[in-house]
Design a protein around this motif. Sequence first.
Motif, PDB file in Angstrom:
ATOM      1  N   THR A  94       0.856  -1.230  -0.061  1.00  0.00           N
ATOM      2  CA  THR A  94      -0.096   0.121   0.005  1.00  0.00           C
ATOM      3  C   THR A  94       0.818   1.131  -0.053  1.00  0.00           C
ATOM      4  N   SER A  95       1.928   1.183   0.705  1.00  0.00           N
ATOM      5  CA  SER A  95       2.765   2.365   0.710  1.00  0.00           C
ATOM      6  C   SER A  95       3.391   2.535  -0.808  1.00  0.00           C
ATOM      7  N   HIS A  96       4.017   1.516  -1.295  1.00  0.00           N
ATOM      8  CA  HIS A  96       4.197   1.684  -2.838  1.00  0.00           C
ATOM      9  C   HIS A  96       3.154   2.221  -3.719  1.00  0.00           C
ATOM     10  N   ILE A  97       2.013   1.751  -3.606  1.00  0.00           N
ATOM     11  CA  ILE A  97       0.964   2.440  -4.404  1.00  0.00           C
ATOM     12  C   ILE A  97       0.853   3.807  -4.239  1.00  0.00           C
ATOM     13  N   ARG A  98       0.599   4.275  -3.189  1.00  0.00           N
ATOM     14  CA  ARG A  98       0.622   5.456  -2.702  1.00  0.00           C
ATOM     15  C   ARG A  98       1.933   6.334  -2.943  1.00  0.00           C
ATOM     16  N   PHE A  99       2.983   5.905  -2.966  1.00  0.00           N
ATOM     17  CA  PHE A  99       4.127   6.423  -3.484  1.00  0.00           C
ATOM     18  C   PHE A  99       4.164   6.582  -4.972  1.00  0.00           C
ATOM     19  N   ARG A 100       3.676   5.959  -5.652  1.00  0.00           N
ATOM     20  CA  ARG A 100       3.539   5.867  -7.357  1.00  0.00           C
ATOM     21  C   ARG A 100       2.457   6.834  -7.643  1.00  0.00           C
ATOM     22  N   LEU A 101       1.500   7.028  -6.545  1.00  0.00           N
ATOM     23  CA  LEU A 101       0.130   7.883  -6.994  1.00  0.00           C
ATOM     24  C   LEU A 101       0.717   9.162  -6.806  1.00  0.00           C
ATOM     25  N   ALA A 102       1.458   9.451  -5.483  1.00  0.00           N
ATOM     26  CA  ALA A 102       2.011  10.823  -5.310  1.00  0.00           C
ATOM     27  C   ALA A 102       2.911  11.214  -6.150  1.00  0.00           C
ATOM     28  N   ILE A 103       3.823  10.318  -6.787  1.00  0.00           N
ATOM     29  CA  ILE A 103       4.807  11.103  -7.904  1.00  0.00           C
ATOM     30  C   ILE A 103       3.937  11.458  -9.012  1.00  0.00           C
ATOM     31  N   GLN A 104       2.729  10.906  -9.378  1.00  0.00           N
ATOM     32  CA  GLN A 104       2.067  11.106 -10.512  1.00  0.00           C
ATOM     33  C   GLN A 104       1.188  12.383 -10.125  1.00  0.00           C
ATOM     34  N   LYS A 105       0.642  12.412  -9.122  1.00  0.00           N
ATOM     35  CA  LYS A 105      -0.222  13.667  -8.639  1.00  0.00           C
ATOM     36  C   LYS A 105       0.638  14.874  -8.546  1.00  0.00           C
ATOM     37  N   GLN A 106       2.115  14.740  -8.205  1.00  0.00           N
ATOM     38  CA  GLN A 106       3.032  15.958  -7.969  1.00  0.00           C
ATOM     39  C   GLN A 106       3.766  16.405  -9.287  1.00  0.00           C
ATOM     40  N   ASN A 107       3.243  15.510 -10.442  1.00  0.00           N
ATOM     41  CA  ASN A 107       4.062  15.847 -11.585  1.00  0.00           C
ATOM     42  C   ASN A 107       5.531  15.487 -11.452  1.00  0.00           C
TER      43      ASN A 107
END
Length: 567
Positions: free
Chosen positions: A434-447
């Motif tokens: 779940t941390s990895h999923i959120r890490f990848r989504l945060a990278i995408q969200k923050q461009n």
Amino acid sequence: MSNSSKNSDQPIITYSADSSTNTNSKWTNFKNSFKPARPLNNDLALDLEKNASDNLSSAFSQLHQNLIGLAGCVGSGLLVVSGNALANGGPGSVLIGWALVSSFLYCTMQALSELASCYPVSGSFFKYADKFVSRPASFASGLNYFLFWLVVLPLELVAASLCIQFWNSEINTVAWVAIFYVLIVGTNIFGGTAAFANTELVAAIIKLLGVIGFDILAIILICGGAGEEGYIGPKYWHNPGAFNHGFKGFTTVLISATYSLAGTELVGLTVCESSNNPRIALPRAIKQVFYRIIVFYMFTLTLIGFLVPSNSDKLGGSSSDATASPFVIAINNGGIKVLPSIFNVVVIISLLSIGNSAVYGFSRTALSLAESKLLPSFFAYVDQAGRPLGGIIFAAVFGLLSFVSASPKQAEVFAWLVALSALSTLFTWASCTTSHIRFRLAIQKQNRSLLEVPYLSKTGIWGSVYATICLVVVLCLQFWISLFPLGAKPNAGEFFKNYLGAVIWLACYLGYMVYARDWILLIPLDEIDLDSDRAETDADKLQQELHEEMEVLKLRPWYIRVYYYLF
């Protein structure tokens, strides 16, 4: 300002000036090694809690990490508990169950590898949840892992002492518990990280040789090259059959497989104590997980299914020693007289190795929780030799519970100890995915660009999604099998013995929310801090290093390139 006044503002650590003899010098250095790495006073206590993990010893070479990744968690799960799985589900269920659990474990380890290459921090599993998920989830997962390693030491000590009874030893079990206890605790207190790394290296080599040797022998036995039965082949797959007890039997195999693979993630805890670049060392060590799954589990368990019938009265039951090991049963069935004793030694060494790992894993997890102010600062004590003494001493004190083996209530006590951490592995792995999923989504969200990530998971974000779904499904199946156990009627006591770990996790999660008044379920993606605690902060420099490494590798001979690709 005079020298005396200047020095009076600094904490003083006194070392003996008497170096007249080599013996005195060694003794002085030994005593001083237990002093804090940073002076413990009111001004610097907070600094110690924040930075204690920086003082850990760097004793892990690439060889240590590779072998811990390859053979680190080979213990009672594979060598003994697999017998229970064979009896409950049959050889077909064993292979399918281990393959399924191994598939989402591999995704979990890839996720951990990506996170640890970016953020190589001690106690990384729950710290990643703190950074990318939420503080309550971090606390619950961290405390669950804390309890998991805390109870492993007394459990493995008693199991190892019981294995001694394989030779009908007249020495009391408690005496063996005391011997093993002194060995493990002494190694961690007086030897520190270097001693742990070297003992695990030796144990890993012994386990490797033991399992590979058994595999060779098993092939000979199956083909009729030894023993009185002659050619065995697939007869046990036909009678008593490949599957036992239907889907419920298969479900119990899933739980056994998860238990046997617990501890694989321990290699992630060695990152901050590695002498190598985590970006290079950890992914290479985690590659070994794939080979361990193929050689140690899938191939070896296939051979076990050919050699040991699932209806054997020697399998499972209440026995937790070497007599219940399908490995020892297979060798005995082959009529070989000496090898069962030799393999029993491998079983004992494996159990002691897991107990040794328990002290290491517990002390680092406790240190990390203390740094985050989730445990008392006592657990943040790191001495000058780089040992987290607070956690080691606490584990040693709790390990005295192993002497309950002298009590007639030992079975009941240890059943509840196992219950405290039975499901911890599921939550630990889920915190990574779940941390990895959120890490990848945060990278995408923050461009942000994935080029900033030193190592990309080979299974990507979808591998973590798959693993998380599988972990939730296994948790639900465990609830069902705890409520309606195999071959027994529903029982409240049995339910809590099997599902207490989930209850503790939920209680910790909700309890922290109420206590800290922290009602955040998920940290907003645009508020996740992707920059602090990073190992590599310069993306351009990182890409240049990666490019240079690839160019150098291209100039190496083809077999060297193949080696680096595989290992």
